[in-house]
Write a protein that holds these residues in place. Sequence first.
Motif, PDB file in Angstrom:
ATOM      1  N   LEU A  41       0.669  -1.193   0.075  1.00 44.33           N
ATOM      2  CA  LEU A  41      -0.002  -0.245  -0.063  1.00 44.33           C
ATOM      3  C   LEU A  41       0.919   1.387   0.058  1.00 44.33           C
ATOM      4  N   PHE A  42       1.929   1.382   0.774  1.00 42.76           N
ATOM      5  CA  PHE A  42       2.573   2.530   0.969  1.00 42.76           C
ATOM      6  C   PHE A  42       3.426   2.766  -0.123  1.00 42.76           C
ATOM      7  N   GLY A  43       3.354   3.868  -0.907  1.00 45.78           N
ATOM      8  CA  GLY A  43       3.904   4.159  -2.041  1.00 45.78           C
ATOM      9  C   GLY A  43       3.214   3.897  -3.231  1.00 45.78           C
ATOM     10  N   ARG A  44       1.759   3.470  -3.168  1.00 46.65           N
ATOM     11  CA  ARG A  44       1.272   3.085  -4.378  1.00 46.65           C
ATOM     12  C   ARG A  44       0.254   4.158  -4.432  1.00 46.65           C
ATOM     13  N   LYS A  45      -0.100   4.506  -5.790  1.00 51.14           N
ATOM     14  CA  LYS A  45      -1.101   5.592  -6.104  1.00 51.14           C
ATOM     15  C   LYS A  45      -2.362   4.885  -5.995  1.00 51.14           C
ATOM     16  N   THR A  46      -3.468   5.667  -5.638  1.00 50.53           N
ATOM     17  CA  THR A  46      -4.987   5.125  -5.622  1.00 50.53           C
ATOM     18  C   THR A  46      -5.241   4.523  -6.653  1.00 50.53           C
ATOM     19  N   GLY A  47      -6.165   3.237  -6.443  1.00 51.76           N
ATOM     20  CA  GLY A  47      -6.646   2.633  -7.562  1.00 51.76           C
ATOM     21  C   GLY A  47      -5.756   1.662  -8.411  1.00 51.76           C
ATOM     22  N   GLN A  48      -4.635   1.277  -7.681  1.00 53.22           N
ATOM     23  CA  GLN A  48      -3.744   0.591  -8.542  1.00 53.22           C
ATOM     24  C   GLN A  48      -3.351  -0.912  -8.116  1.00 53.22           C
ATOM     25  N   ALA A  49      -4.110  -1.657  -7.278  1.00 53.20           N
ATOM     26  CA  ALA A  49      -3.868  -2.659  -6.944  1.00 53.20           C
ATOM     27  C   ALA A  49      -4.339  -3.688  -8.030  1.00 53.20           C
ATOM     28  N   GLU A  50      -3.339  -4.361  -8.561  1.00 54.98           N
ATOM     29  CA  GLU A  50      -3.693  -5.227  -9.569  1.00 54.98           C
ATOM     30  C   GLU A  50      -4.691  -6.453  -9.334  1.00 54.98           C
ATOM     31  N   GLY A  51      -5.641  -6.318 -10.319  1.00 55.80           N
ATOM     32  CA  GLY A  51      -6.790  -7.330 -10.320  1.00 55.80           C
ATOM     33  C   GLY A  51      -7.943  -6.854  -9.580  1.00 55.80           C
ATOM     34  N   PHE A  52      -8.040  -5.625  -9.221  1.00 57.78           N
ATOM     35  CA  PHE A  52      -9.035  -5.007  -8.286  1.00 57.78           C
ATOM     36  C   PHE A  52      -9.887  -4.140  -9.229  1.00 57.78           C
ATOM     37  N   TYR A  54     -11.707  -0.927  -9.332  1.00 61.44           N
ATOM     38  CA  TYR A  54     -11.676   0.379  -8.521  1.00 61.44           C
ATOM     39  C   TYR A  54     -12.901   1.230  -9.133  1.00 61.44           C
ATOM     40  N   SER A  55     -13.543   2.150  -8.307  1.00 64.37           N
ATOM     41  CA  SER A  55     -14.394   3.018  -8.940  1.00 64.37           C
ATOM     42  C   SER A  55     -13.368   4.016  -9.791  1.00 64.37           C
ATOM     43  N   LYS A  56     -14.095   4.753 -10.667  1.00 65.09           N
ATOM     44  CA  LYS A  56     -13.367   5.926 -11.507  1.00 65.09           C
ATOM     45  C   LYS A  56     -12.864   7.018 -10.495  1.00 65.09           C
ATOM     46  N   ALA A  57     -13.627   7.175  -9.473  1.00 63.53           N
ATOM     47  CA  ALA A  57     -13.158   8.256  -8.454  1.00 63.53           C
ATOM     48  C   ALA A  57     -11.696   7.644  -7.755  1.00 63.53           C
ATOM     49  N   ASN A  58     -11.726   6.558  -7.484  1.00 62.32           N
ATOM     50  CA  ASN A  58     -10.481   6.148  -6.746  1.00 62.32           C
ATOM     51  C   ASN A  58      -9.407   6.124  -7.847  1.00 62.32           C
ATOM     52  N   LYS A  59      -9.478   5.529  -9.062  1.00 60.67           N
ATOM     53  CA  LYS A  59      -8.494   5.619  -9.940  1.00 60.67           C
ATOM     54  C   LYS A  59      -8.026   7.019 -10.368  1.00 60.67           C
ATOM     55  N   ASP A  60      -9.026   7.750 -10.337  1.00 62.00           N
ATOM     56  CA  ASP A  60      -8.738   9.387 -10.892  1.00 62.00           C
ATOM     57  C   ASP A  60      -8.161  10.211  -9.827  1.00 62.00           C
ATOM     58  N   LYS A  61      -8.212   9.660  -8.329  1.00 69.84           N
ATOM     59  CA  LYS A  61      -7.689  10.549  -7.375  1.00 69.84           C
ATOM     60  C   LYS A  61      -6.403  11.029  -7.410  1.00 69.84           C
ATOM     61  N   GLY A  62      -5.314  10.102  -7.895  1.00 69.48           N
ATOM     62  CA  GLY A  62      -4.259  10.263  -8.308  1.00 69.48           C
ATOM     63  C   GLY A  62      -2.969  10.603  -7.334  1.00 69.48           C
ATOM     64  N   ILE A  63      -3.451  10.302  -5.858  1.00 75.07           N
ATOM     65  CA  ILE A  63      -2.499  10.520  -4.970  1.00 75.07           C
ATOM     66  C   ILE A  63      -1.596   9.157  -4.476  1.00 75.07           C
ATOM     67  N   THR A  64      -0.492   9.159  -3.759  1.00 73.08           N
ATOM     68  CA  THR A  64       0.165   8.211  -3.401  1.00 73.08           C
ATOM     69  C   THR A  64      -0.108   8.124  -2.061  1.00 73.08           C
ATOM     70  N   TRP A  65      -0.028   6.768  -1.481  1.00 75.98           N
ATOM     71  CA  TRP A  65      -0.653   6.523  -0.195  1.00 75.98           C
ATOM     72  C   TRP A  65       0.869   6.470   0.619  1.00 75.98           C
TER      73      TRP A  65
END
Length: 109
Positions: A41-52, A54-65
Amino acid sequence: MASIPAGDSAKGAKIFKTKCSQCHVAEKGGGHKQGPNLGGLFGRKTGQAEGFSYSKANKDKGITWDEDTLFEYLLAPKKYIPGTKMVFAGLKKEQDRADLIAYLKEATA
């Protein structure tokens, strides 16, 4: 932004078990549940866990955890990412959020 109090990972593990584990797995390589696997999770951008899916909102947020983004997100997920599929209301207490983040830093590495 408020400074984050020191977290207790043992207390965070209990919070994860009661509030998060119904929908999430923390260990890298675990499967997805209703929510994505949180491994890496840490260092990954929102909406980027492979195979899940996500909502468009989560993918588009674009922040890094990181600690700061999670601290803010966990207060009120639907306010932080309007349109997220996450139904969790949030953790109002700063110490609970800090404890959960301390646990997640260890468990998701």
